[in-house]
Design a protein around this motif. Sequence first.
Motif, PDB file in Angstrom:
ATOM      1  N   GLU A   1      -7.704   7.248   7.094  1.00 25.15           N
ATOM      2  CA  GLU A   1      -8.876   7.499   5.340  1.00 25.15           C
ATOM      3  C   GLU A   1      -8.244   8.696   5.218  1.00 25.15           C
ATOM      4  O   GLU A   1      -7.755   8.915   3.904  1.00 25.15           O
ATOM      5  CB  GLU A   1     -10.409   7.316   6.684  1.00 25.15           C
ATOM      6  CG  GLU A   1     -11.292   8.342   5.432  1.00 25.15           C
ATOM      7  CD  GLU A   1     -11.832   7.035   4.276  1.00 25.15           C
ATOM      8  OE1 GLU A   1     -11.746   7.058   2.950  1.00 25.15           O
ATOM      9  OE2 GLU A   1     -11.717   5.918   4.657  1.00 25.15           O
TER      10      GLU A   1
ATOM     11  N   PHE B   1       0.624  -1.441  -0.040  1.00 24.41           N
ATOM     12  CA  PHE B   1       0.185   0.129  -0.031  1.00 24.41           C
ATOM     13  C   PHE B   1       1.100   1.509   0.141  1.00 24.41           C
ATOM     14  O   PHE B   1       2.078   1.100   0.164  1.00 24.41           O
ATOM     15  CB  PHE B   1      -0.949   0.225   1.034  1.00 24.41           C
ATOM     16  CG  PHE B   1      -0.451   0.045   2.538  1.00 24.41           C
ATOM     17  CD1 PHE B   1       0.141   1.963   3.169  1.00 24.41           C
ATOM     18  CD2 PHE B   1      -0.200  -1.211   3.549  1.00 24.41           C
ATOM     19  CE1 PHE B   1       0.646   1.246   4.100  1.00 24.41           C
ATOM     20  CE2 PHE B   1       0.674  -1.195   4.669  1.00 24.41           C
ATOM     21  CZ  PHE B   1       1.068   0.234   5.238  1.00 24.41           C
TER      22      PHE B   1
ATOM     23  N   LYS C   1      -4.636   7.326   3.055  1.00 30.58           N
ATOM     24  CA  LYS C   1      -4.850   6.680   2.375  1.00 30.58           C
ATOM     25  C   LYS C   1      -5.045   6.787   1.034  1.00 30.58           C
ATOM     26  O   LYS C   1      -5.269   7.551   0.212  1.00 30.58           O
ATOM     27  CB  LYS C   1      -5.439   4.591   2.634  1.00 30.58           C
ATOM     28  CG  LYS C   1      -6.828   4.851   2.664  1.00 30.58           C
ATOM     29  CD  LYS C   1      -7.571   3.755   2.902  1.00 30.58           C
ATOM     30  CE  LYS C   1      -9.246   4.332   3.113  1.00 30.58           C
ATOM     31  NZ  LYS C   1      -9.898   3.072   3.500  1.00 30.58           N
TER      32      LYS C   1
ATOM     33  N   TRP D   1      -7.556  -2.582   3.377  1.00 37.17           N
ATOM     34  CA  TRP D   1      -8.228  -0.984   2.607  1.00 37.17           C
ATOM     35  C   TRP D   1      -8.568  -0.415   3.535  1.00 37.17           C
ATOM     36  O   TRP D   1      -8.153   0.837   3.970  1.00 37.17           O
ATOM     37  CB  TRP D   1      -9.081  -1.142   1.366  1.00 37.17           C
ATOM     38  CG  TRP D   1      -8.976  -0.072   1.371  1.00 37.17           C
ATOM     39  CD1 TRP D   1     -10.267   0.610   1.253  1.00 37.17           C
ATOM     40  CD2 TRP D   1      -8.311   1.143   0.379  1.00 37.17           C
ATOM     41  NE1 TRP D   1     -10.523   2.047   0.483  1.00 37.17           N
ATOM     42  CE2 TRP D   1      -8.949   2.392  -0.254  1.00 37.17           C
ATOM     43  CE3 TRP D   1      -6.949   1.331   0.674  1.00 37.17           C
ATOM     44  CZ2 TRP D   1      -9.188   3.654  -0.322  1.00 37.17           C
ATOM     45  CZ3 TRP D   1      -6.369   1.962  -0.330  1.00 37.17           C
ATOM     46  CH2 TRP D   1      -7.421   3.109  -1.160  1.00 37.17           C
TER      47      TRP D   1
ATOM     48  N   THR E   1      -8.596  -8.424   1.428  1.00 35.32           N
ATOM     49  CA  THR E   1      -8.337  -7.325   0.641  1.00 35.32           C
ATOM     50  C   THR E   1      -8.838  -5.324   1.442  1.00 35.32           C
ATOM     51  O   THR E   1      -8.524  -5.101   2.124  1.00 35.32           O
ATOM     52  CB  THR E   1      -8.594  -6.852  -0.935  1.00 35.32           C
ATOM     53  OG1 THR E   1      -7.353  -7.310  -1.472  1.00 35.32           O
ATOM     54  CG2 THR E   1      -8.201  -5.685  -1.494  1.00 35.32           C
ATOM     55  N   ASP E   2      -9.975  -6.244   1.588  1.00 38.69           N
ATOM     56  CA  ASP E   2     -10.922  -5.431   2.146  1.00 38.69           C
ATOM     57  C   ASP E   2     -10.584  -4.988   3.768  1.00 38.69           C
ATOM     58  O   ASP E   2     -10.654  -3.742   4.419  1.00 38.69           O
ATOM     59  CB  ASP E   2     -12.236  -5.777   2.784  1.00 38.69           C
ATOM     60  CG  ASP E   2     -13.496  -5.384   0.668  1.00 38.69           C
ATOM     61  OD1 ASP E   2     -12.966  -5.198   0.057  1.00 38.69           O
ATOM     62  OD2 ASP E   2     -14.103  -6.459   0.839  1.00 38.69           O
TER      63      ASP E   2
ATOM     64  N   ILE F   1      -7.091  -1.474  -5.432  1.00 37.21           N
ATOM     65  CA  ILE F   1      -7.614  -0.513  -4.893  1.00 37.21           C
ATOM     66  C   ILE F   1      -7.309   0.595  -5.381  1.00 37.21           C
ATOM     67  O   ILE F   1      -6.368   1.455  -4.338  1.00 37.21           O
ATOM     68  CB  ILE F   1      -8.756  -0.595  -2.992  1.00 37.21           C
ATOM     69  CG1 ILE F   1      -8.800  -1.781  -3.481  1.00 37.21           C
ATOM     70  CG2 ILE F   1      -9.956   0.964  -2.883  1.00 37.21           C
ATOM     71  CD1 ILE F   1      -9.684  -2.142  -1.681  1.00 37.21           C
ATOM     72  N   ASN F   2      -8.376   1.781  -5.617  1.00 37.01           N
ATOM     73  CA  ASN F   2      -7.781   3.313  -5.633  1.00 37.01           C
ATOM     74  C   ASN F   2      -8.424   3.882  -5.326  1.00 37.01           C
ATOM     75  O   ASN F   2      -9.541   4.040  -5.503  1.00 37.01           O
ATOM     76  CB  ASN F   2      -7.020   4.026  -6.698  1.00 37.01           C
ATOM     77  CG  ASN F   2      -5.699   2.987  -7.687  1.00 37.01           C
ATOM     78  OD1 ASN F   2      -4.860   3.007  -6.985  1.00 37.01           O
ATOM     79  ND2 ASN F   2      -6.293   2.307  -8.509  1.00 37.01           N
ATOM     80  N   LYS F   3      -8.008   5.016  -4.201  1.00 37.98           N
ATOM     81  CA  LYS F   3      -8.809   5.756  -3.615  1.00 37.98           C
ATOM     82  C   LYS F   3      -9.636   6.802  -4.484  1.00 37.98           C
ATOM     83  O   LYS F   3     -10.268   7.572  -4.706  1.00 37.98           O
ATOM     84  CB  LYS F   3      -7.742   6.862  -2.879  1.00 37.98           C
ATOM     85  CG  LYS F   3      -9.125   7.552  -1.497  1.00 37.98           C
ATOM     86  CD  LYS F   3      -7.927   8.388  -0.076  1.00 37.98           C
ATOM     87  CE  LYS F   3      -9.269   9.501   0.343  1.00 37.98           C
ATOM     88  NZ  LYS F   3      -8.745  10.041   1.762  1.00 37.98           N
TER      89      LYS F   3
ATOM     90  N   SER G   1      -3.874   3.798  -2.454  1.00 36.09           N
ATOM     91  CA  SER G   1      -4.042   2.495  -3.409  1.00 36.09           C
ATOM     92  C   SER G   1      -2.973   1.840  -2.685  1.00 36.09           C
ATOM     93  O   SER G   1      -2.442   1.530  -2.098  1.00 36.09           O
ATOM     94  CB  SER G   1      -3.051   2.438  -4.899  1.00 36.09           C
ATOM     95  OG  SER G   1      -3.783   4.147  -4.867  1.00 36.09           O
ATOM     96  N   LEU G   2      -3.972   0.200  -3.445  1.00 38.89           N
ATOM     97  CA  LEU G   2      -3.615  -0.895  -2.058  1.00 38.89           C
ATOM     98  C   LEU G   2      -3.484  -1.908  -3.116  1.00 38.89           C
ATOM     99  O   LEU G   2      -4.054  -1.944  -4.155  1.00 38.89           O
ATOM    100  CB  LEU G   2      -4.166  -1.092  -1.531  1.00 38.89           C
ATOM    101  CG  LEU G   2      -4.663  -2.434  -0.704  1.00 38.89           C
ATOM    102  CD1 LEU G   2      -3.068  -3.232   0.319  1.00 38.89           C
ATOM    103  CD2 LEU G   2      -5.939  -3.336   0.598  1.00 38.89           C
TER     104      LEU G   2
END
Length: 234
Positions: free
Chosen positions: A207, A36, A210, A202, A198-199, A230-232, A212-213
């Motif tokens: 919050e 991450f 962060k 993340w 993953t969930d 996952i991308n914010k 990306s993961l």
Amino acid sequence: MEIKNLATELNTNTYPGRGIVIGNSADGKKAVIAYFIMGRSVNSRNRIFENNARGGIRTKAYDESKMVDPHLIIYNPVLTLDGNTIVTNGDQTDTIFDYMKDGKSYRQALLTREYEDDEPNYTPRISAVVDKNGGYVMSILKSNLGKPECLRYFFEYPVHAGLGHFLHTYKCDGNPIPSFEGEPTPVAIDIDGIDEFTDMVWANLNEDNKVSLFTRFIDLETGAEETRIINKNE
């Protein structure tokens, strides 16, 4: 060392920086990888992960017009070579890849590198290589108590079901930001499914910070891979 809870390690630290988790699933059948990135500046937060052409991912500016200095934030965090998966927080991924392609070791590659040139933080370079049998090595290149002298540490781990190790760039937030201290943290991996894992990662990253993961599960019998990003910034 005590085996820690990964969720707690993440949600009690507002700024671990960039982080690598490597280990084996609870059932012992899969290698588990997470990487991450976090950011405090507009430049650092203006990023996404996307697939690259060499079995991994690269970072990319989300909004090209906001990119200021790409040299420490645009790189290949993940590459694959002959069943090995290389994961790092910088362009040393390519250095390790090139050395291993020539029959040399990850350690030889990292002896040519040092921490990042971002005085006064001297951000550590963290790296890992996962082999096709699920064993893994990790490394951190860091300054000597904040002085511009490079210390290099290498760690090797066998396969243990339900166990992983967590290595990140910063001990915590600060100015300058203090580097990670000690050995990679042993963490329990009590999850067999990539989506649940993953969930969990993340959800427990700060919050505000962060970005990306990337996660990957590799079947140790067949070599089949499952990957999530996952991308914010979407």
